[in-house]
Structure formats: C-alpha cells, structure tokens
Write a protein that holds these residues in place. Sequence first.
Motif, PDB file in Angstrom:
ATOM      1  N   VAL A   1      -8.483   7.464  15.155  1.00 45.24           N
ATOM      2  CA  VAL A   1      -7.925   6.217  14.631  1.00 45.24           C
ATOM      3  C   VAL A   1      -6.471   6.425  14.211  1.00 45.24           C
ATOM      4  CG1 VAL A   1      -8.059   4.491  12.799  1.00 45.24           C
ATOM      5  CG2 VAL A   1     -10.151   5.304  13.903  1.00 45.24           C
ATOM      6  N   ALA A   2      -6.216   7.523  13.493  1.00 45.55           N
ATOM      7  CA  ALA A   2      -4.855   7.799  13.028  1.00 45.55           C
ATOM      8  C   ALA A   2      -3.893   7.964  14.195  1.00 45.55           C
ATOM      9  CB  ALA A   2      -4.846   9.049  12.159  1.00 45.55           C
ATOM     10  N   ASP A   3      -4.400   8.488  15.315  1.00 47.21           N
ATOM     11  CA  ASP A   3      -3.578   8.722  16.503  1.00 47.21           C
ATOM     12  C   ASP A   3      -3.557   7.525  17.438  1.00 47.21           C
ATOM     13  OD1 ASP A   3      -1.932  10.799  17.683  1.00 47.21           O
ATOM     14  OD2 ASP A   3      -3.407  10.898  19.305  1.00 47.21           O
ATOM     15  N   ASP A   4      -4.262   6.441  17.037  1.00 48.30           N
ATOM     16  CA  ASP A   4      -4.379   5.240  17.876  1.00 48.30           C
ATOM     17  C   ASP A   4      -4.857   5.596  19.277  1.00 48.30           C
ATOM     18  OD1 ASP A   4      -4.310   2.514  18.333  1.00 48.30           O
ATOM     19  OD2 ASP A   4      -2.214   2.494  18.958  1.00 48.30           O
TER      20      ASP A   4
ATOM     21  N   GLY B   1       0.803  -1.208   0.000  1.00 48.70           N
ATOM     22  CA  GLY B   1       0.000   0.000   0.000  1.00 48.70           C
ATOM     23  C   GLY B   1       0.838   1.260   0.000  1.00 48.70           C
ATOM     24  N   SER B   2       0.147   2.386   0.189  1.00 53.28           N
ATOM     25  CA  SER B   2       0.827   3.682   0.189  1.00 53.28           C
ATOM     26  C   SER B   2       1.261   4.129   1.579  1.00 53.28           C
ATOM     27  CB  SER B   2      -0.091   4.754  -0.417  1.00 53.28           C
ATOM     28  OG  SER B   2      -0.423   4.423  -1.758  1.00 53.28           O
ATOM     29  N   GLY B   3       0.694   3.487   2.621  1.00 54.02           N
ATOM     30  CA  GLY B   3       1.137   3.769   3.976  1.00 54.02           C
ATOM     31  C   GLY B   3       0.629   5.063   4.567  1.00 54.02           C
ATOM     32  N   PHE B   4      -0.447   5.631   4.019  1.00 54.63           N
ATOM     33  CA  PHE B   4      -1.009   6.834   4.610  1.00 54.63           C
ATOM     34  C   PHE B   4      -1.896   6.461   5.800  1.00 54.63           C
ATOM     35  CE2 PHE B   4       0.035   8.375   0.343  1.00 54.63           C
ATOM     36  CZ  PHE B   4       0.665   9.570   0.655  1.00 54.63           C
ATOM     37  N   SER B   5      -2.406   7.468   6.479  1.00 58.08           N
ATOM     38  CA  SER B   5      -3.186   7.221   7.681  1.00 58.08           C
ATOM     39  C   SER B   5      -4.668   7.055   7.375  1.00 58.08           C
ATOM     40  CB  SER B   5      -3.001   8.383   8.669  1.00 58.08           C
ATOM     41  OG  SER B   5      -3.756   9.514   8.253  1.00 58.08           O
TER      42      SER B   5
END
Length: 371
Positions: A297-300, A64-68
């Motif tokens: 979600v991005a910040d867990d 994948g591209s590895g973005f958030s």
Amino acid sequence: MQLVFTPEQEELREAVRRFFAAKSSSAAVRALMEDATGYDAAVWKQMATQLGVQGIAIPERFGGSGFSFVELAVVLEEAGRALLAAPLFSSAVLAAYAILDSGDEAAAGELLPGIADGTRIGTLACTEDSGQWDLGALTLPATADGAGWRLSGVKSFVVDGHAADLLVVAARTPNGLSLFAVDGSAPGLGRTALPTLDQTRKLARIVFDDVPARLVGADGGAAAALTRTLDKAVLALAAEQVGGAQRVLEMAVDYAKVRHQFGRPIGSFQAIKHKAAEMLLRVESAKAAAYYGAWAVADDSEEVPAMASLAKAYCSEAYFFAAAENIQIHGGVGFTWEHDAHLYFKRAKSSQMFLGDGTFHRERLLQRIGV
C-alpha cells in the motif's frame, strides 16, 4: 519496496506499546466492555495530542502527520496486541480512507482535519442487514432534492456507529454506488447498539429516515474508490490481527514455563512444544503477509488487491488458531471469565467475519489473480 522496518518505525512501535500498556490494561478494557460508549474520551484525546495516531497516515494538507500506511500498520498492530477499545480503526482507517480514496479534495479538506486531531470520530456505514461485504449487495437508496441528497434505509454492523460524529455512507443513486457524508446529529438518524461476541468492538444498526447527506466524490463513482478503501482496511485489520496473535503466543509460552505438572513445567512436554511451535509458525507467516501488504500500500503497488485478500484470509485463521491454542495450553483457567484468553479469542473470531470471511476473500483472490 522496503521490507524492513526502519529505526524510526521501531521507535514508533515502542512509544505506542508503552502508551497502550499504560492506558489499555486488562482492567481498562474490561471496564470499557461494560461502558455504552466503548471508549475513554480522555485516553482518546491523549492518543491525539501525545501520539497523533488518529492522523498518522492522513496527508499534512488535511491536518495529519503525512506518514505512510506502514506507520499506520505499526500502530494498529500494537492496538491489536493491547485489545484497544477505541474508535481508532473506524475513524483513522475506514472513514479516513473512504474520504481520501473518493478524490474529493473539498470534502477531505473539511472532514479530515477533525478526524486527524481526534475531535471528530468517523466511521464507514457499508454493510446492510445481510452483512455482505460484496458491493453489489448494497441497496440503500439516495435521492436528490433541491437542497442536496436524502438517505432512507438501513445500515447494519457499523463499527462504532453508535458514537460516530461522521458517517460515510455507501448508497445508490440512479447513476450507481456513491458515497455520502452524514452528520452524526442529523435529523432522522437513528442508532441501535447491537449485541456482539466481541464486546471490545462496538457495532450499531443505523436507520436513515429521510436524512440529509452530502455527496462525497462523483455521483455514481464510488465503486472503484470504495474497493480501494476496503482493500486497505483489510490490510489494516490484518496488522491488528497480527498484534493479537503475537500476544496470545507470548501468553501461552509464558504460562507453559511457569505451570508445573508432574514436577516439571508443562512447556517441557512434547505435546505443548508442538502446539507452541505451530502457533509460532502461523504467527510469523501472518506477519509476513500483513507486513508485505502494508508495504505494498505504501508503495502504491498493483499487488495490493491480491495481497489484501491473501492477508485477510490467512491472518484471520492464524489469529483464531493461536487464540484457541492459547486457551488449550492454559487448560481450565483459560476458559474462565477472569482470564484474558477469551477476550482475544472473541476478538479473533469477530475479526474473521469483519470485512469478509476467509471464503469470501479466497474467492476474491482467485478472481483477482485470474484463476
């Protein structure tokens, strides 16, 4: 936690919006509603090669591209705005996160690259004929044999289940709820397309008749992982709902400016102003909930479970309210088949039920915050 979109994320939004405006026009969506597959294979390939949206949030080590999750939410918001008829949600959200959250590196390395480059369409087969999203209601059994695992039973209301090359199936073993990967061409696998209110999102009933399956993750260890996946899925759906809600608000305001009655635009009447103002309030509030959830979600963040249920309950109602008011502002023409208002109304209604309705998520929210 960053609560403002970066310039790069806004550029992504503009690129995706332009692409969907060109490839997911009203005419294209209506044609795909009548098509058995429900998506355009050429456009699906272009989405992968030109935009890379299928793998935008998949880690680079898995193709994948590895973005958030925030970038994924931006894409899904634009997909909801355009009523995109394609297996993006089922493949890039449901299947991809089910595999990632399982923690099975070997399965992820084998299955995710195809999802990321669009050559494999995945989906999650979770609910059964009851339609319940409570994991305790899942009963499909998995049995072990000398060669691996076999599944026998039924999954229903599977998004894009008719077209998926890969089904990630929640089933029960003697050790508990587990996840299994099933090839779409496996012997004993039967699929039946289901009639749907929202013809832009296809659903299928899947029958497993002693179907071979591969265990993904730990035997009996899927409950926690699948809960995390479904929390991300409802936040992804909230982003999609926000996109649709914003679009119907724009449709209503634009029409109120050009439709004249008694010699003046109907938007000048106080009743219409009130409707538009209430739509705006609810749409902006829905954005706040969906965006905060995406950043969580991005910040867990540990807030994800509570935000997932809050956003799903609120965004579902906001979208449905806005879609219904859009029809009312349009008046008689808004009730016709030829106008697009009903397409958004049907997507809004189906999205209310998808992944659990408001009552389900309000109860879950109360449980999660300890009330």
